[in-house]
Design a protein around this motif. Structure first.
Motif, PDB file in Angstrom:
ATOM      1  N   TYR B  23       0.838  -1.207   0.000  1.00 25.26           N
ATOM      2  CA  TYR B  23       0.000   0.000   0.000  1.00 25.26           C
ATOM      3  C   TYR B  23       0.870   1.254   0.000  1.00 25.26           C
ATOM      4  CZ  TYR B  23      -4.718  -1.909   0.652  1.00 25.26           C
ATOM      5  OH  TYR B  23      -5.918  -2.495   0.464  1.00 25.26           O
ATOM      6  N   HIS B  24       1.942   1.221   0.833  1.00 23.13           N
ATOM      7  CA  HIS B  24       2.857   2.368   0.930  1.00 23.13           C
ATOM      8  C   HIS B  24       3.532   2.657  -0.407  1.00 23.13           C
ATOM      9  CE1 HIS B  24       2.817   3.900   4.951  1.00 23.13           C
ATOM     10  NE2 HIS B  24       2.800   2.678   5.463  1.00 23.13           N
ATOM     11  N   LYS B  25       3.856   1.566  -1.144  1.00 24.48           N
ATOM     12  CA  LYS B  25       4.556   1.700  -2.431  1.00 24.48           C
ATOM     13  C   LYS B  25       3.737   2.548  -3.411  1.00 24.48           C
ATOM     14  CE  LYS B  25       5.963  -2.086  -4.539  1.00 24.48           C
ATOM     15  NZ  LYS B  25       6.603  -3.379  -4.843  1.00 24.48           N
ATOM     16  N   PHE B  26       2.384   2.350  -3.346  1.00 26.21           N
ATOM     17  CA  PHE B  26       1.514   3.105  -4.259  1.00 26.21           C
ATOM     18  C   PHE B  26       0.904   4.350  -3.603  1.00 26.21           C
ATOM     19  CE2 PHE B  26       1.448  -1.340  -5.737  1.00 26.21           C
ATOM     20  CZ  PHE B  26       1.997  -1.139  -6.990  1.00 26.21           C
ATOM     21  N   GLY B  27       1.333   4.644  -2.376  1.00 23.86           N
ATOM     22  CA  GLY B  27       0.890   5.856  -1.679  1.00 23.86           C
ATOM     23  C   GLY B  27      -0.577   5.846  -1.315  1.00 23.86           C
ATOM     24  N   ILE B  28      -1.146   4.648  -1.131  1.00 23.43           N
ATOM     25  CA  ILE B  28      -2.565   4.546  -0.752  1.00 23.43           C
ATOM     26  C   ILE B  28      -2.648   4.385   0.778  1.00 23.43           C
ATOM     27  CG2 ILE B  28      -4.742   3.312  -1.194  1.00 23.43           C
ATOM     28  CD1 ILE B  28      -3.226   1.997  -3.585  1.00 23.43           C
ATOM     29  N   GLU B  29      -3.680   4.940   1.358  1.00 25.95           N
ATOM     30  CA  GLU B  29      -3.842   4.796   2.818  1.00 25.95           C
ATOM     31  C   GLU B  29      -4.210   3.343   3.163  1.00 25.95           C
ATOM     32  OE1 GLU B  29      -6.469   6.377   6.517  1.00 25.95           O
ATOM     33  OE2 GLU B  29      -6.729   7.420   4.603  1.00 25.95           O
ATOM     34  N   ILE B  30      -3.662   2.816   4.277  1.00 30.08           N
ATOM     35  CA  ILE B  30      -3.897   1.397   4.647  1.00 30.08           C
ATOM     36  C   ILE B  30      -5.363   1.200   5.010  1.00 30.08           C
ATOM     37  CG2 ILE B  30      -3.207  -0.460   6.241  1.00 30.08           C
ATOM     38  CD1 ILE B  30      -0.572   1.128   6.594  1.00 30.08           C
ATOM     39  N   SER B  31      -5.938   0.120   4.472  1.00 26.47           N
ATOM     40  CA  SER B  31      -7.377  -0.101   4.732  1.00 26.47           C
ATOM     41  C   SER B  31      -7.613  -0.728   6.105  1.00 26.47           C
ATOM     42  CB  SER B  31      -7.958  -0.991   3.638  1.00 26.47           C
ATOM     43  OG  SER B  31      -7.319  -2.245   3.714  1.00 26.47           O
ATOM     44  N   LEU B  32      -8.875  -0.664   6.547  1.00 30.39           N
ATOM     45  CA  LEU B  32      -9.249  -1.125   7.885  1.00 30.39           C
ATOM     46  C   LEU B  32      -8.981  -2.626   8.080  1.00 30.39           C
ATOM     47  CD1 LEU B  32     -10.602  -0.281  10.596  1.00 30.39           C
ATOM     48  CD2 LEU B  32     -12.763  -1.009   9.588  1.00 30.39           C
ATOM     49  N   ASP B  33      -9.248  -3.435   7.020  1.00 28.68           N
ATOM     50  CA  ASP B  33      -9.065  -4.895   7.181  1.00 28.68           C
ATOM     51  C   ASP B  33      -7.604  -5.264   7.460  1.00 28.68           C
ATOM     52  OD1 ASP B  33      -8.482  -4.082   4.642  1.00 28.68           O
ATOM     53  OD2 ASP B  33      -8.968  -6.000   3.700  1.00 28.68           O
ATOM     54  N   ILE B  34      -6.663  -4.487   6.894  1.00 29.95           N
ATOM     55  CA  ILE B  34      -5.241  -4.786   7.171  1.00 29.95           C
ATOM     56  C   ILE B  34      -4.883  -4.397   8.607  1.00 29.95           C
ATOM     57  CG2 ILE B  34      -2.852  -4.209   6.515  1.00 29.95           C
ATOM     58  CD1 ILE B  34      -3.868  -4.128   3.657  1.00 29.95           C
ATOM     59  N   LYS B  35      -5.430  -3.265   9.053  1.00 24.98           N
ATOM     60  CA  LYS B  35      -5.178  -2.868  10.448  1.00 24.98           C
ATOM     61  C   LYS B  35      -5.728  -3.929  11.402  1.00 24.98           C
ATOM     62  CE  LYS B  35      -5.311   2.091   9.637  1.00 24.98           C
ATOM     63  NZ  LYS B  35      -6.165   3.267   9.677  1.00 24.98           N
ATOM     64  N   LEU B  36      -6.958  -4.389  11.080  1.00 23.43           N
ATOM     65  CA  LEU B  36      -7.581  -5.433  11.928  1.00 23.43           C
ATOM     66  C   LEU B  36      -6.764  -6.725  11.895  1.00 23.43           C
ATOM     67  CD1 LEU B  36     -11.408  -5.078  11.295  1.00 23.43           C
ATOM     68  CD2 LEU B  36     -10.187  -4.766  13.445  1.00 23.43           C
ATOM     69  N   GLU B  37      -6.281  -7.059  10.685  1.00 23.90           N
ATOM     70  CA  GLU B  37      -5.488  -8.295  10.529  1.00 23.90           C
ATOM     71  C   GLU B  37      -4.240  -8.261  11.423  1.00 23.90           C
ATOM     72  OE1 GLU B  37      -3.899  -8.936   6.645  1.00 23.90           O
ATOM     73  OE2 GLU B  37      -3.739 -11.097   6.936  1.00 23.90           O
ATOM     74  N   SER B  38      -3.556  -7.112  11.427  1.00 22.13           N
ATOM     75  CA  SER B  38      -2.338  -7.016  12.247  1.00 22.13           C
ATOM     76  C   SER B  38      -2.680  -7.087  13.741  1.00 22.13           C
ATOM     77  CB  SER B  38      -1.571  -5.728  11.937  1.00 22.13           C
ATOM     78  OG  SER B  38      -2.346  -4.622  12.299  1.00 22.13           O
ATOM     79  N   LEU B  39      -3.810  -6.448  14.108  1.00 25.44           N
ATOM     80  CA  LEU B  39      -4.234  -6.473  15.512  1.00 25.44           C
ATOM     81  C   LEU B  39      -4.555  -7.897  15.961  1.00 25.44           C
ATOM     82  CD1 LEU B  39      -4.644  -4.131  17.528  1.00 25.44           C
ATOM     83  CD2 LEU B  39      -7.086  -4.372  17.134  1.00 25.44           C
ATOM     84  N   ILE B  40      -5.304  -8.624  15.118  1.00 28.40           N
ATOM     85  CA  ILE B  40      -5.655 -10.021  15.458  1.00 28.40           C
ATOM     86  C   ILE B  40      -4.389 -10.884  15.537  1.00 28.40           C
ATOM     87  CG2 ILE B  40      -6.869 -12.095  14.620  1.00 28.40           C
ATOM     88  CD1 ILE B  40      -8.988 -10.125  13.456  1.00 28.40           C
ATOM     89  N   GLY B  41      -3.451 -10.640  14.611  1.00 22.86           N
ATOM     90  CA  GLY B  41      -2.183 -11.376  14.630  1.00 22.86           C
ATOM     91  C   GLY B  41      -1.453 -11.194  15.939  1.00 22.86           C
ATOM     92  N   VAL B  42      -1.342  -9.943  16.401  1.00 21.46           N
ATOM     93  CA  VAL B  42      -0.646  -9.657  17.672  1.00 21.46           C
ATOM     94  C   VAL B  42      -1.378 -10.319  18.842  1.00 21.46           C
ATOM     95  CG1 VAL B  42      -0.052  -7.823  19.298  1.00 21.46           C
ATOM     96  CG2 VAL B  42       0.408  -7.508  16.875  1.00 21.46           C
ATOM     97  N   LEU B  43      -2.741 -10.216  18.816  1.00 22.34           N
ATOM     98  CA  LEU B  43      -3.523 -10.827  19.901  1.00 22.34           C
ATOM     99  C   LEU B  43      -3.312 -12.339  19.959  1.00 22.34           C
ATOM    100  CD1 LEU B  43      -6.974  -8.992  19.884  1.00 22.34           C
ATOM    101  CD2 LEU B  43      -5.338  -9.143  21.756  1.00 22.34           C
ATOM    102  N   LEU B  44      -3.306 -12.984  18.780  1.00 25.90           N
ATOM    103  CA  LEU B  44      -3.111 -14.442  18.747  1.00 25.90           C
ATOM    104  C   LEU B  44      -1.736 -14.830  19.288  1.00 25.90           C
ATOM    105  CD1 LEU B  44      -4.764 -15.613  15.395  1.00 25.90           C
ATOM    106  CD2 LEU B  44      -5.556 -15.972  17.717  1.00 25.90           C
ATOM    107  N   ILE B  45      -0.726 -14.030  18.968  1.00 26.10           N
ATOM    108  CA  ILE B  45       0.626 -14.338  19.477  1.00 26.10           C
ATOM    109  C   ILE B  45       0.650 -14.210  21.001  1.00 26.10           C
ATOM    110  CG2 ILE B  45       3.030 -13.517  19.527  1.00 26.10           C
ATOM    111  CD1 ILE B  45       2.711 -12.915  16.531  1.00 26.10           C
ATOM    112  N   ILE B  46      -0.009 -13.162  21.549  1.00 24.97           N
ATOM    113  CA  ILE B  46      -0.040 -12.980  23.008  1.00 24.97           C
ATOM    114  C   ILE B  46      -0.782 -14.138  23.672  1.00 24.97           C
ATOM    115  CG2 ILE B  46      -0.952 -11.529  24.877  1.00 24.97           C
ATOM    116  CD1 ILE B  46      -0.430  -9.111  23.031  1.00 24.97           C
ATOM    117  N   ILE B  47      -1.975 -14.504  23.081  1.00 21.70           N
ATOM    118  CA  ILE B  47      -2.752 -15.608  23.668  1.00 21.70           C
ATOM    119  C   ILE B  47      -1.933 -16.910  23.616  1.00 21.70           C
ATOM    120  CG2 ILE B  47      -4.812 -17.071  23.338  1.00 21.70           C
ATOM    121  CD1 ILE B  47      -6.221 -14.456  22.355  1.00 21.70           C
TER     122      ILE B  47
END
Lengths: 283, 105
Positions: B23-47
């Motif tokens: 997304y950064h390469k094309f200068g587009i703002e990061i979408s909500l699903d990617i933000k959620l994906e990273s958040l869920i990833g971090v939560l799963l690692i903590i759990i």
């Protein structure tokens, strides 16, 4: 049944660190010795050096206790090659090996090299287990009064000769430092009960003697209760408590017109119901 | 099972990281699903890491497996904490009973 490596390792290391093997039966010693040998053959390369040498030390003791002196010597040589001969722990093992092959003079020589090494002095007391053992232990405790295991050993020696009052004194020294050592509280309670058994008379009791005996039982009750307060699931303490609360002497004590005795019997009646219910779980 | 939670968390985090790089390469703002994906990833690692510190079982002298009733840490109440030692036959005060330094050879 095959046992997984981490569980077996944990078990053997626990046996080594607790010294539990010192109270094993002959069969348990033989089983553990063969299990440890198998384990060392299969997994030596997987162990870190501290675990490995702790298990070698366990192997040494088990070999001595199962009369395998040649294996004990081999293990001792491994340990001395690694750690040299200056450590007190190694010197004790060397002395134990000499003692096991009947060479008491050499065993004593290892222990008397340096009087400042108190672990060696402690082991030295055990070389005369005749009439002098108690006085040797007292001499050592005067040098090292903070050695709680020595107090426990002295207590056990007094208990063997039936001097329970002195045995209790030694155990109280332990709980001065280790206040939550509930097996020690239980043991003190038990020894107070033994004092009662020693002193009770089958003939008609005089008032003074009755008061003295009920007071001994009160001490026993209190120490069993301390033990239960720390570990509610300690069955032996519940059984001991049930035993002393159901003694006939308490009925005789009710007839005595004494303020303290009245208080003791009232307290006994108050806890009797709870104890009767609890003890059913352990009998 | 416990290790898979780690793996899934790690994959989600890597995927969201790579997507945000694109997304950064094309200068587009990061979408909500990617933000959620990273958040869920971090939560799963903590759990996953919390589940993996679960207490292990022990073996008695007769090789019976004793399960530790405290799932993660030791019990706070002493009366409960000492029960494991009682079931194993090795309490924290075993040295007063065994008295190894005074062993009679």
């Amino acid at each position: 049944m095959s046992v997984s490596y981490p569980l077996l390792k944990k078990k053997l290391l626990l046996i080594a660190s607790s010294g539990q093997f010192a109270k094993f039966t002959s069969q348990q010693l033989l089983d553990t010795y063969s299990e440890l040998n198998q384990f060392l053959l299969s997994y030596t390369s997987k162990l870190d050096s501290i675990e490995l040498f702790n298990l070698y030390e366990l192997n040494f003791y088990l070999a001595i206790l199962t009369k395998n002196e040649s294996d004990a010597k081999l293990t001792l040589d491994r340990l001395t090659d690694q750690f040299g001969t200056n450590s007190q722990r190694i010197k004790i093992l060397q002395s134990i090996y000499q003692e096991s092959i009947g060479n008491l003079k050499a065993a004593g020589d290892y222990l008397t090299e340096n009087p400042d090494e108190l672990q060696l002095s402690r082991r030295l007391t055990t070389l005369s287990r005749d009439g002098k053992y108690i006085s040797n232990l007292i001499y050592y405790i005067n040098l090292q009064p903070g050695d709680l295991i020595a107090w426990s050993e002295l207590s056990s020696e007094y208990a063997k000769i039936g001097d329970y009052k002195k045995a209790i004194f030694c155990l109280k020294e332990i709980i001065l430092v280790d206040k939550v050592a509930y097996p020690i509280h239980y043991k003190i309670g038990l020894y107070y009960y033994y004092i009662y058994l020693q002193e009770k008379e089958t003939t008609r009791l005089k008032k003074e003697k009755l008061i003295e005996l009920v007071t001994e039982l009160k001490h026993a009750r209190d120490y069993f209760l301390y033990c239960i307060e720390i570990n509610e699931g300690y069955g032996k303490a519940w059984v001991g408590l049930n035993q002393i609360l159901n003694l006939d002497i308490h009925n005789k004590a009710k007839e005595v017109n004494d303020k303290d005795i009245k208080k003791i019997t009232e307290d006994n009646e108050r806890i009797k119901g709870i104890v009767n219910d609890k003890v059913k779980l352990y009998i | 099972m416990k290790q898979y939670i780690y793996l899934v968390g790690l994959l989600l985090l890597l995927h969201s990281g790579y997507s945000s790089f694109e997304y950064h390469k094309f200068g587009i703002e990061i979408s909500l699903d990617i933000k959620l994906e990273s958040l869920i990833g971090v939560l799963l690692i903590i759990i996953g890491s919390i589940i993996n510190i679960e207490n292990e079982s022990f073996l008695t002298i007769d090789n019976k497996v004793i399960k530790n009733k405290a799932k993660y840490l030791k019990f706070i109440k002493m009366s409960d904490a000492v029960q494991l030692g009682e079931s194993l036959g090795v309490t924290d005060y075993e040295e007063y009973n065994t008295r190894l330094p005074f062993i009679n050879i």
